[in-house]
Scaffold this motif. Sequence first.
Motif, PDB file in Angstrom:
ATOM      1  N   ILE A   7       0.858  -1.222  -0.090  1.00  0.00           N
ATOM      2  CA  ILE A   7       0.052   0.033  -0.161  1.00  0.00           C
ATOM      3  C   ILE A   7       0.962   1.148  -0.142  1.00  0.00           C
ATOM      4  O   ILE A   7       1.703   1.592   0.876  1.00  0.00           O
ATOM      5  CB  ILE A   7      -1.010   0.121   1.149  1.00  0.00           C
ATOM      6  CG1 ILE A   7      -1.891  -1.239   1.061  1.00  0.00           C
ATOM      7  CG2 ILE A   7      -1.936   1.308   1.178  1.00  0.00           C
ATOM      8  CD1 ILE A   7      -2.864  -1.515   2.315  1.00  0.00           C
ATOM      9  N   LYS A  16      -3.048   5.562   4.105  1.00  0.00           N
ATOM     10  CA  LYS A  16      -2.296   4.533   3.775  1.00  0.00           C
ATOM     11  C   LYS A  16      -2.210   3.601   4.862  1.00  0.00           C
ATOM     12  O   LYS A  16      -2.346   2.361   4.719  1.00  0.00           O
ATOM     13  CB  LYS A  16      -0.938   4.934   3.334  1.00  0.00           C
ATOM     14  CG  LYS A  16       0.230   3.947   2.945  1.00  0.00           C
ATOM     15  CD  LYS A  16       1.452   4.490   2.584  1.00  0.00           C
ATOM     16  CE  LYS A  16       2.055   5.517   3.570  1.00  0.00           C
ATOM     17  NZ  LYS A  16       2.147   4.780   4.774  1.00  0.00           N
ATOM     18  N   THR A  17      -1.774   4.012   6.094  1.00  0.00           N
ATOM     19  CA  THR A  17      -1.597   3.154   7.284  1.00  0.00           C
ATOM     20  C   THR A  17      -2.828   2.716   7.700  1.00  0.00           C
ATOM     21  O   THR A  17      -3.132   1.519   8.265  1.00  0.00           O
ATOM     22  CB  THR A  17      -0.612   3.982   8.306  1.00  0.00           C
ATOM     23  OG1 THR A  17       0.588   4.246   7.972  1.00  0.00           O
ATOM     24  CG2 THR A  17      -0.675   3.013   9.483  1.00  0.00           C
ATOM     25  N   ALA A  20      -3.604  -0.008   5.525  1.00  0.00           N
ATOM     26  CA  ALA A  20      -3.121  -1.299   5.888  1.00  0.00           C
ATOM     27  C   ALA A  20      -3.428  -2.009   7.027  1.00  0.00           C
ATOM     28  O   ALA A  20      -3.693  -3.314   6.998  1.00  0.00           O
ATOM     29  CB  ALA A  20      -1.485  -0.861   5.785  1.00  0.00           C
ATOM     30  N   SER A  24      -5.960  -5.510   6.554  1.00  0.00           N
ATOM     31  CA  SER A  24      -5.338  -6.841   6.861  1.00  0.00           C
ATOM     32  C   SER A  24      -6.282  -7.270   7.924  1.00  0.00           C
ATOM     33  O   SER A  24      -6.492  -8.527   8.187  1.00  0.00           O
ATOM     34  CB  SER A  24      -4.008  -6.346   7.251  1.00  0.00           C
ATOM     35  OG  SER A  24      -3.875  -5.558   8.467  1.00  0.00           O
ATOM     36  N   LEU A  36       0.639  -8.389   8.273  1.00  0.00           N
ATOM     37  CA  LEU A  36       0.937  -7.004   8.123  1.00  0.00           C
ATOM     38  C   LEU A  36       2.426  -6.807   8.387  1.00  0.00           C
ATOM     39  O   LEU A  36       2.878  -7.060   9.222  1.00  0.00           O
ATOM     40  CB  LEU A  36      -0.129  -6.211   8.998  1.00  0.00           C
ATOM     41  CG  LEU A  36       0.392  -4.439   8.728  1.00  0.00           C
ATOM     42  CD1 LEU A  36      -0.150  -4.109   7.380  1.00  0.00           C
ATOM     43  CD2 LEU A  36      -0.552  -3.860   9.699  1.00  0.00           C
ATOM     44  N   ASP A  38       5.257  -3.716   8.687  1.00  0.00           N
ATOM     45  CA  ASP A  38       5.309  -2.247   8.728  1.00  0.00           C
ATOM     46  C   ASP A  38       6.560  -1.986   8.048  1.00  0.00           C
ATOM     47  O   ASP A  38       7.724  -2.120   8.902  1.00  0.00           O
ATOM     48  CB  ASP A  38       4.941  -2.065  10.402  1.00  0.00           C
ATOM     49  CG  ASP A  38       5.014  -0.671  10.466  1.00  0.00           C
ATOM     50  OD1 ASP A  38       5.350   0.196   9.454  1.00  0.00           O
ATOM     51  OD2 ASP A  38       4.774  -0.117  11.450  1.00  0.00           O
ATOM     52  N   ALA A  45       1.619   1.700  11.903  1.00  0.00           N
ATOM     53  CA  ALA A  45       0.876   0.354  11.782  1.00  0.00           C
ATOM     54  C   ALA A  45       1.074  -0.623  13.086  1.00  0.00           C
ATOM     55  O   ALA A  45       0.191  -1.362  13.600  1.00  0.00           O
ATOM     56  CB  ALA A  45       1.278  -0.279  10.537  1.00  0.00           C
ATOM     57  N   ILE A 123       0.319  -8.043   3.622  1.00  0.00           N
ATOM     58  CA  ILE A 123       0.117  -6.525   3.397  1.00  0.00           C
ATOM     59  C   ILE A 123       0.995  -5.641   3.957  1.00  0.00           C
ATOM     60  O   ILE A 123       1.517  -5.806   5.008  1.00  0.00           O
ATOM     61  CB  ILE A 123      -1.165  -5.986   3.889  1.00  0.00           C
ATOM     62  CG1 ILE A 123      -2.462  -6.802   3.629  1.00  0.00           C
ATOM     63  CG2 ILE A 123      -1.654  -4.529   3.695  1.00  0.00           C
ATOM     64  CD1 ILE A 123      -3.086  -6.956   2.283  1.00  0.00           C
ATOM     65  N   ASP A 125       2.795  -2.199   4.564  1.00  0.00           N
ATOM     66  CA  ASP A 125       2.556  -0.715   4.760  1.00  0.00           C
ATOM     67  C   ASP A 125       3.835  -0.014   4.422  1.00  0.00           C
ATOM     68  O   ASP A 125       4.912   0.039   5.100  1.00  0.00           O
ATOM     69  CB  ASP A 125       2.166  -0.244   6.243  1.00  0.00           C
ATOM     70  CG  ASP A 125       1.819   1.234   6.357  1.00  0.00           C
ATOM     71  OD1 ASP A 125       1.365   1.765   5.501  1.00  0.00           O
ATOM     72  OD2 ASP A 125       1.960   1.724   7.690  1.00  0.00           O
TER      73      ASP A 125
END
Length: 261
Positions: A7, A16-17, A20, A24, A36, A38, A45, A123, A125
Amino acid sequence: MRKIIAIANQKGGVGKTTTAVNLSSCISVAEINTLLVDMDPQANATSGLGIDPRKLEKTIYESLMENLDINEIIHTTEIPFLKLIPSNIRLVGAEVELVNIESREKMLRSALSSLKDEFEYIIIDCPPSLGLLTLNSLTAADSVMIPIQCEYYALEGLSHLLNTIRLVQKHLNPNLKVEGILLTMYDRRLNLSKQVSDEVKSYFQSRVFDTCIHRNVRLGEAPSHGKPIVLFDAVSIGCENYMSLAKEILNNGKETFRQGS
């Protein structure tokens, strides 16, 4: 289907975060193993899932720069099927330290390679920049999701991101697709939101997700409690939006495309 989705948008404050963390989380509540990652030194995140980055001794930095086994940094979360690879401020140094490393753009892909069969969705971030951390994320990913806020200058700088994606496809990851464009911070009371939405859909057409993320107070409050929206307020419009987005992803509702095709 196993998929890694980055993302990304080099602009800050586009959701964005938030996307994310909540995408997720919403995928994982369907009992799908989700990870996820980070990759942002701000570690929002990480804290958004209730983990204090200041107290972490092992993060994605140690995996990338010190060859720490990535399995040693995976954290469980409050959601049984969601796990986290955390970040903290030490990751800032990686932008400089990676410069002199051979195959520096492929460090994250190498680190995640052993996990791809363990998780159905990973995912990532990305940080709000187009530096080496974002390049690592795009090189590791199967596709990239681009959040765009429904505000003035929404498309400002987007050409730089799309050009970066093209360069990654050409030199580092020829299989990278664009998962879709996600409209965030939509306020149905404002003409501006509709104008931006119409402009983005006119430009990107079917590449825009059917789901858009509305402005929602509860969605904004959730990170301060260290919880994704699905745990903080499951009946909020924010939760409804991200559950809808997760459904689109899981149903493959948006055909991925190769930027420039």
